[in-house]
Design a protein around this motif. Sequence first.
Motif, PDB file in Angstrom:
ATOM      1  N   PHE A  63     -14.826   3.055  23.642  1.00 37.69           N
ATOM      2  CA  PHE A  63     -15.154   3.149  24.846  1.00 37.69           C
ATOM      3  C   PHE A  63     -14.237   3.741  25.813  1.00 37.69           C
ATOM      4  CE2 PHE A  63     -16.251   1.873  29.437  1.00 37.69           C
ATOM      5  CZ  PHE A  63     -17.413   2.285  29.401  1.00 37.69           C
ATOM      6  N   THR A  66     -14.398   5.815  32.706  1.00 37.72           N
ATOM      7  CA  THR A  66     -14.162   7.107  33.761  1.00 37.72           C
ATOM      8  C   THR A  66     -13.855   6.725  35.176  1.00 37.72           C
ATOM      9  OG1 THR A  66     -16.586   7.022  34.026  1.00 37.72           O
ATOM     10  CG2 THR A  66     -15.827   8.415  32.259  1.00 37.72           C
ATOM     11  N   THR A  71     -17.591   1.967  34.221  1.00 38.42           N
ATOM     12  CA  THR A  71     -18.526   2.754  33.596  1.00 38.42           C
ATOM     13  C   THR A  71     -17.620   3.898  32.869  1.00 38.42           C
ATOM     14  OG1 THR A  71     -18.391   4.199  35.523  1.00 38.42           O
ATOM     15  CG2 THR A  71     -20.322   2.637  35.551  1.00 38.42           C
ATOM     16  N   GLY A  72     -18.355   4.379  31.737  1.00 39.52           N
ATOM     17  CA  GLY A  72     -17.558   5.387  30.806  1.00 39.52           C
ATOM     18  C   GLY A  72     -18.691   5.930  29.933  1.00 39.52           C
ATOM     19  N   ARG A  73     -18.083   6.440  28.848  1.00 40.70           N
ATOM     20  CA  ARG A  73     -18.716   6.896  27.715  1.00 40.70           C
ATOM     21  C   ARG A  73     -18.285   6.310  26.482  1.00 40.70           C
ATOM     22  NH1 ARG A  73     -19.398  13.456  28.880  1.00 40.70           N
ATOM     23  NH2 ARG A  73     -20.598  12.995  30.958  1.00 40.70           N
ATOM     24  N   TRP A  74     -19.003   6.178  25.444  1.00 38.72           N
ATOM     25  CA  TRP A  74     -18.925   5.830  24.209  1.00 38.72           C
ATOM     26  C   TRP A  74     -18.559   7.248  23.305  1.00 38.72           C
ATOM     27  CZ3 TRP A  74     -17.962   0.817  22.717  1.00 38.72           C
ATOM     28  CH2 TRP A  74     -18.404  -0.007  23.412  1.00 38.72           C
ATOM     29  N   ARG A  75     -17.394   6.859  22.615  1.00 38.35           N
ATOM     30  CA  ARG A  75     -17.113   7.990  21.606  1.00 38.35           C
ATOM     31  C   ARG A  75     -17.204   7.496  19.999  1.00 38.35           C
ATOM     32  NH1 ARG A  75     -11.652   8.370  20.220  1.00 38.35           N
ATOM     33  NH2 ARG A  75     -11.369   7.622  22.223  1.00 38.35           N
ATOM     34  N   PRO A  99     -23.363   1.977  29.190  1.00 39.41           N
ATOM     35  CA  PRO A  99     -22.437   2.839  29.635  1.00 39.41           C
ATOM     36  C   PRO A  99     -21.532   1.865  30.474  1.00 39.41           C
ATOM     37  CG  PRO A  99     -24.529   2.779  30.994  1.00 39.41           C
ATOM     38  CD  PRO A  99     -24.857   2.105  29.819  1.00 39.41           C
TER      39      PRO A  99
END
Length: 308
Positions: A63, A66, A71-75, A99
């Motif tokens: 994770f 951001t 909150t953010g993004r999964w890679r 998210p």
Amino acid sequence: MPPRLNPSPETLVTRAWADYALLDSGDGRKLERYGRYTVVRPEPQCFWSPRDPAAFDAADAVFDPTDEDETGRWRFAGNPIDSFPLAWRDVRFTSRFTPFRHLAFFPEQAANWEWLDGRIRRLCSSSPKGDSATKNAPKILNLFGYTGVASLACAAAGAEVTHVDASKKSVAWARENAALSGMADRPIRWIVEDARKYVAREVRRGSKYDGIILDPPKYGRGPTGEVWRLFEDMPALLKDCAALLSDDASFLLLNAYAARVSGLSLAHLMAEATADRGGVIDWGELALAEDGPDGRAIGLSFFARWSA
């Protein structure tokens, strides 16, 4: 008679189970196993060094936050992963890469699930048996119930559950988890509503519950735009919840994730709400422990619970 406040805090530690383990932590991150996947999530309080840095690099999902709102993004190391099934005892549920850095449940809550399971099974074993399997089932109210794992743990132990959450999506996920657990026919009411409005209406109706669970967010919004703020709104809601407890109620459990709260502050709030009920108030924090005999533990949330 006021309740007895335990003088010392308690740390409720969740350790690895078949579908979950905290494998390692450090450098502001934790490495976890969810089923067959390894996952890296931020955890700023892990100031120490990881024991196996290479394992973090080999994780299936990482994770990347951001902003400060978690909150953010999964890679993903390979193909993107949407969701997958997990279990805790008799409860089956779907884990999802949300998210908001979590996976649609909070593993440290397993310590509370275990405690709830024990309380409810004792209630069921001490109740007189009626003609109906649910006639004497303890009535449990789960507020801010999210995806329903705690509700299903209570139902599996024999309770009649009212599950309340302001998010229509979360309640839909909870119902899916009930079906996945083979509990679609259990006595569970699924309600999409602001917790304060629901509880206020139940107080006016004179409804009573044998146990109540609250796991509120620091901030949130209801289905029609109601704003929830933990520090402003929790005192009145907890007092209303205490008014909903039956004369021979078993427990009132409050859990909170907030940087400015503590187990002791929740305990004093709980003592005020249950001032005339006697009993005892335990308080402290929930923690996850790394798998292994010398595993380090990470404190993640605070709790206070009144019990008869």
